[in-house]
Design an enzyme around this catalytic site. Structure first.
Site: not given
Length: 1099
Positions: A431, A811
């Site tokens: 992440d 996204r």
């Protein structure tokens, strides 16, 4: 956690109608730029033959013209041959799994999800029943724990084999020893496993209980609030949420329950970025219908950061967005366990072959099938039951070492079954927000075109701002004329080059006005009641002020303007107040606000200065969006590139002065466009674009997103270790690209290919062709484009992406993150690791072979669901290079040595049976077999979990050593075959030596061979050890002492008078030396002639 939402039915027919209207709109518009391209894509999407045409991956195909892509031949995809081989290897398992899944689905049918109507204050009217509102990360419940654990154990061939062997001892004709010699080890294995699983499950239960005990407080009054969505999408910035407007006009909060109103919501779905619903109030005349969108909702796993909220619960439990985007926890099995499982199958085939040979040499005399089974039982130690016990206990030791490592404090091992996976990783999926970055923005650079200001020259800007406002104040004091004539005079004056001071003033003023930041002041201590005079109880001092915004970039900019003297002190939906360095308050009326979108890549605001009535349109955005809008300049593109190379996030700021007539004309057209029912977004965008022309370029800002500590050296270490790193984030493309550069995920010498937005198969095909031509190029792709590529060209896309040195997916939804992990596992067959710190990373973490959670600002949800939990990203380096290496190397050595221990005694049994006319009689019985596998050899063998081939400092200094681990050379059929040959040699020497040297009684054979066997095993442990630990020495002497002391109690097996003679000692010593000395010589020669890489470094 309850989702507070209001929704709308799903648009199926409406969506189709919208598509027809859009087509009609395009056809009515006539020819326009790009029309040919649009129609071509439309034809390609509708053509049936294109659906049957995969992307051609050969260089020849990609060299064709883009316009001729539809002529590419079909790619040949290898299909798995489903014959007898497939059925024997995998078919039975596939069929069993399918049948079990079918039965489970019948027993536990999922409830069909439907749209629902929720009445305010009248739960009895609600047709849909809410599921239990709780989070569950547990794998089992009270009823499924024992069956589930037993299934997980006996699906391994090793355990299933010993279960069958142990059960066979209940048959008198097959019984060859005491029951406890078979059932005691098996029972011990299951007891250890169940205890470990019970502890892990209880910890999960406690963590779930802690999370489920957190509830929402009741909430606001001003019609809006801020929430944090870090546990849902990984973004720690605050997002503004708006209440239903018609309920804000009620006199009191209690009136919510007296009105007749309901919310109609769409059925539960996974999309966290959209929501459709309606709010209807029936007791008004006429009835009020208000549409609801994502701005009116609070999802579960979000936090109310400011304000209070009263909401109606629409979704709970498993119907919430966060739970629907989270996969069910699965039992992870390490690659080493699978490899050992394959080796045990090979050993079983060897066992069957050996038993058949013995029966054949016996001549199939008498009930040969019974003899065959007895031989299977006699040689059953070829597959040692102690293998699982040793490995499981070793895994527990590795986990304990990780948690006690002072260099990585706070590390928690939550899944104790896969520590070896840390040493086999090829792909790391990480992440961004909170993992690589701290999500704390710092203003670094202001560029005005001719002059640039950095961190060390901010005091000059502060001085210019102070002088500018003091000069303006003195002019205002000395000039009594109205503001309007002054404005007209200024507008009619000839244009002159502005001074640096005035340019800085205009730039700072634009930055402090063009944003969506709201200053917040905490209530005074002791004031807790919500009253209409709550604002009077607040402290408006600078020390008590905090800023809230939907982007941390915005907050950084406003905090910087405060540091240079111009402070945002108040803001609501219609006005803003600024405080100058002298303390004067300037008021501005917000006329229009144009929020940032991923399509426009810019935001704008139109404000009126209440002191001068001047109307100004301010805009800021990405350089690609702002370059065509601002007036011609020769520095913007170059400086944007310079800042990007420094890892700064850039924003271009511009303005345009408007007359009252210009604004009134714009407002009328803008209002009319917003009321349009057809193509509203297109018409609104067209009106706004009419203002976005020839804007005055004010400045370029550079903001740095602070990276986590030591992120750059850690990523470099992982790359040098041969680990490919993919960054999966829910953030914007520009932000993700910027962080990829600043963190050195993408090196400065590498090009970046930004995958264009694609919506159809044709566009995806062309873009993949363009990407194919790039070499050694990092890939950046959005979640929407990724979805299209995976829909049509899954195999081709993954093949291309895996060749990239780095991949950035922006996204991405939580489900997409998990899908990418699964695709890498399926297409590459390599081990994957996922690391994150937010609730949106849970699916990815659970899908990966090894999941690592960081306990940080985004809460504990990721760390609680992970296999390993760390406190900082940099700790992953030591976790992999040191602990991953040691866990894999140690388990590989331990597993093979335990198999060697079983093979050597089985070889001795085979030799014994061959010499004595192929009799199916055990060589060693009763306690000798139990003692051999436990107290006589267990401690030295298990002490191999303390061995290490490389010192931790060396493993960290040379991460290239990690590459060898991914090749699996420490445990392979080659190394296994070497141990088999060693076992056959030593077993043969021990047995034949004892038979040759014994003189009178057979019991002497047992004494000589068994003692030599124990000594050989202890010496072999010493031969295997690479780095000695004091506990290893203790284990060696402890086992030797246990054996020597037990000789006095083994009258049933040994002749005590014989074992105390010198003859016994020299015979045992001679056999032991012959069995071990050649192996020591071979090891010495190999170290000298062909040393492993780590030995070269150590020397």
């Amino acid at each position: 956690m309850a989702d507070q939402i209001p929704l709308y039915p799903v648009r199926s027919a409406a969506a189709a109608a919208a598509n027809r209207k859009r087509a009609a709109y395009y056809s009515a518009a006539g020819p326009r730029p790009g029309a040919d391209r649009h129609s071509r894509y439309q034809l390609e999407d509708e053509s049936a033959h294109l659906d049957e045409m995969p992307l051609m991956m050969s260089e020849e195909g990609f060299e064709n013209e883009e316009s001729d892509y539809h002529t590419l031949p079909r790619a040949r995809i290898m299909q798995r041959k489903r014959g007898l081989e497939w059925f024997v290897c995998d078919g039975w398992k596939f069929l069993c799994t399918s049948c079990c899944g079918w039965l489970i689905n019948i027993c536990r049918r999922k409830k069909e999800l439907k749209a629902r109507t929720v009445w305010l204050g009248c739960p009895e009217k609600c047709e849909e029943k809410h599921p239990r509102n709780s989070i569950k990360n547990q794998k089992y419940n009270v009823f499924t724990f024992i069956p589930g654990v037993l299934y997980e154990q006996f699906k391994f061939f090793l355990n299933l084999y010993f279960l069958v062997i142990s059960c066979s001892q209940f048959v008198p004709a097959l019984k060859i020893g005491y029951l406890y010699t078979y059932w005691a080890p098996l029972g011990f294995v299951l007891a250890v496993t169940m205890t470990r699983e019970a502890i892990d499950e209880f910890r999960r239960f406690q963590r779930d209980k802690e999370v489920n005990s957190q509830l929402y407080s009741k909430l606001t009054v001003r019609g809006s609030c801020f929430i944090r969505t870090d546990q849902l999408d990984g973004e720690t910035d605050w997002k503004l949420k708006v209440a239903v407007s018609c309920t804000q006009q009620l006199p009191a909060l209690g009136d919510l329950f007296s009105i007749s109103a309901y919310v109609y919501a769409q059925k539960p779905q996974m999309d966290i970025h959209s929501f459709e619903g309606t709010f209807t109030r029936e007791d008004s005349d006429p009835p009020i219908h208000e549409s609801l969108s994502i701005e009116n909702t609070l999802w579960a796993s979000t936090i109310v950061a400011s304000g209070t909220v009263i909401g109606v619960v629409i979704y709970t439990g498993k119907e919430t967005r966060s739970v629907m985007n989270t996969s069910n926890p699965k039992n992870k099995v390490g690659l080493l366990d699978l490899e050992l499982n394959r080796l045990t199958k090979a050993l079983f085939l060897a066992l069957v072959a050996l038993s058949i040979v013995m029966v054949t040499l016996q001549g199939f005399v008498g009930p040969w099938y019974r003899n065959l089974f007895r031989f299977l039982l006699l040689f059953s130690y070829i597959i040692p039951i102690s293998l699982r016990v040793n490995l499981d206990m070793g895994k527990a030791v590795y986990g304990w070492m990780m948690m006690k490592d002072e260099n990585i404090p706070g590390t928690v091992v939550r899944t104790s079954t896969i520590p070896e996976e840390l040493g086999r990783l090829v792909y790391l999926l990480t992440d961004k927000t909170g993992t690589l970055t701290q999500n704390e923005m710092i203003f670094k650079r202001l560029h005005l075109g001719t002059v640039s200001y950095g961190a060390d020259t901010m005091d000059e800007i502060q001085s210019h701002v102070r002088d500018s406002y003091s000069q303006m104040q003195s002019q205002a004091g000395g000039n009594n004329t109205g503001s309007t004539p002054l404005r007209k005079a200024q507008s009619s004056a000839p244009k002159v080059r502005k001074s640096v001071s005035s340019r800085i003033h205009e730039a700072v003023k634009a930055i402090v006005l063009c944003h969506n930041v709201t200053p917040v002041y905490e209530s005074r201590a002791g004031v807790t009641e919500e009253t209409e005079f709550a604002e009077a109880d607040q402290d408006f001092s600078d020390e008590n002020r905090t800023y809230q915004a939907s982007s941390p970039d915005e907050v950084a900019l406003v905090q910087w303007t405060e540091s240079v003297g111009l402070t945002l002190v108040s803001r609501d939906l219609t006005s803003m107040q600024l405080k100058t360095p002298s303390g004067q308050v300037l008021s501005f009326c917000i006329l229009q606000l144009f929020p940032f979108t991923s399509e426009s890549k810019r935001m704008g605001v139109i404000v009126r200065d209440e002191s001068t009535a001047e109307i100004t349109f301010y805009m800021k955005g990405a350089d690609v969006a702002m370059s065509p809008i601002v007036q011609y300049n020769d520095w913007l593109e170059e400086e944007c590139g310079n800042m990007a190379r420094e890892g700064l996030r850039t924003l271009v700021v511009a303005k345009k002065a408007l007359t009252e007539e210009q604004y009134q004309d714009f407002e009328s057209r803008y209002t009319q466009a917003k009321l349009s029912m057809h193509d509203r977004s297109l018409k609104v965008a067209a009106v706004v674009e009419s203002l976005e022309r020839e804007m005055e370029l004010l400045c370029l800002t550079g903001v740095e997103d602070q990276l986590q500590a030591d992120v750059r050296p850690t990523l470099e270490m992982l790359r040098n270790a041969g680990i490919k790193i993919w960054m999966l984030t829910g953030d914007k493309l520009e932000t993700a690209t910027c962080i990829a550069k600043s963190s050195h995920l993408v090196s400065r010498t590498q090009d970046i290919h930004i995958f264009r937005q694609v919506t159809s198969r044709g566009e995806a095909h062309l873009e993949l062709n363009a990407f194919r031509r790039k070499h050694d190029c990092a890939l950046v792709i959005s979640g929407d484009s990724l979805e299209v590529c995976l829909k049509y060209y899954e195999h081709e896309f993954v093949e291309l992406a895996c060749q990239c040195p780095a991949v950035v997916c922006c996204r991405c939804s939580p489900t997409q993150k998990a899908r990418i992990v699964t695709l890498l596992q399926q297409h590459t067959g390599r081990r994957t690791c996922a690391i994150g710190d937010g609730g949106n990373d849970v699916s990815m973490i659970q899908a990966a072979d090894c999941g690592i959670g960081i306990e940080g600002k985004e809460g504990k949800q990721a760390s609680l669901a992970a296999d390993f939990s760390i406190t900082q990203f940099r700790h992953i380096g030591r976790l992999l290079m040191v602990h991953g290496r040691n866990s894999y190397k140690r388990s590989a050595a331990l597993g093979q040595f335990v198999m060697h221990r079983g093979l050597i005694i089985s070889t001795m049994q085979a030799v014994f049976s061959s010499v004595f006319y192929f009799a199916s009689v055990p060589l060693y019985q009763g306690f000798l077999m139990v003692g051999y596998a436990t107290i006589y050899t267990m401690f030295p063998v298990f002490s191999l979990v303390l061995d290490q081939d490389v010192k931790p400092e060396m493993a960290m200094l040379y991460p290239e050593l990690y590459k060898d681990l991914t090749k699996g050379r420490s445990l392979s059929f080659k190394t296994f075959l070497i141990w088999v040959l060693i076992s056959i040699y030593q077993g043969g020497i021990l047995m034949y030596g004892a038979l040759v040297l014994f003189e009178s009684e057979f019991v002497h054979v047992v004494a000589i061979s068994f003692t030599a066997l124990i000594l050989t095993e202890l010496l072999m442990v010493a031969l295997t050890v690479r780095t000695w630990h004091w506990l290893m020495v203790v284990a060696e002497f402890l086992s030797l002492g246990c054996y020597v002391s037990s000789l006095a109690f083994l009258n049933e097996y040994f002749d005590v008078a014989f074992i105390t003679t010198v003859t016994f000692l020299w015979k045992v010593s001679a056999i032991t030396v012959v069995s071990c000395l050649p192996l020591y010589v071979l090891k010495y020669l190999r170290r000298k002639l062909s040393p492993p890489s780590y030995c070269k470094l150590a020397s």
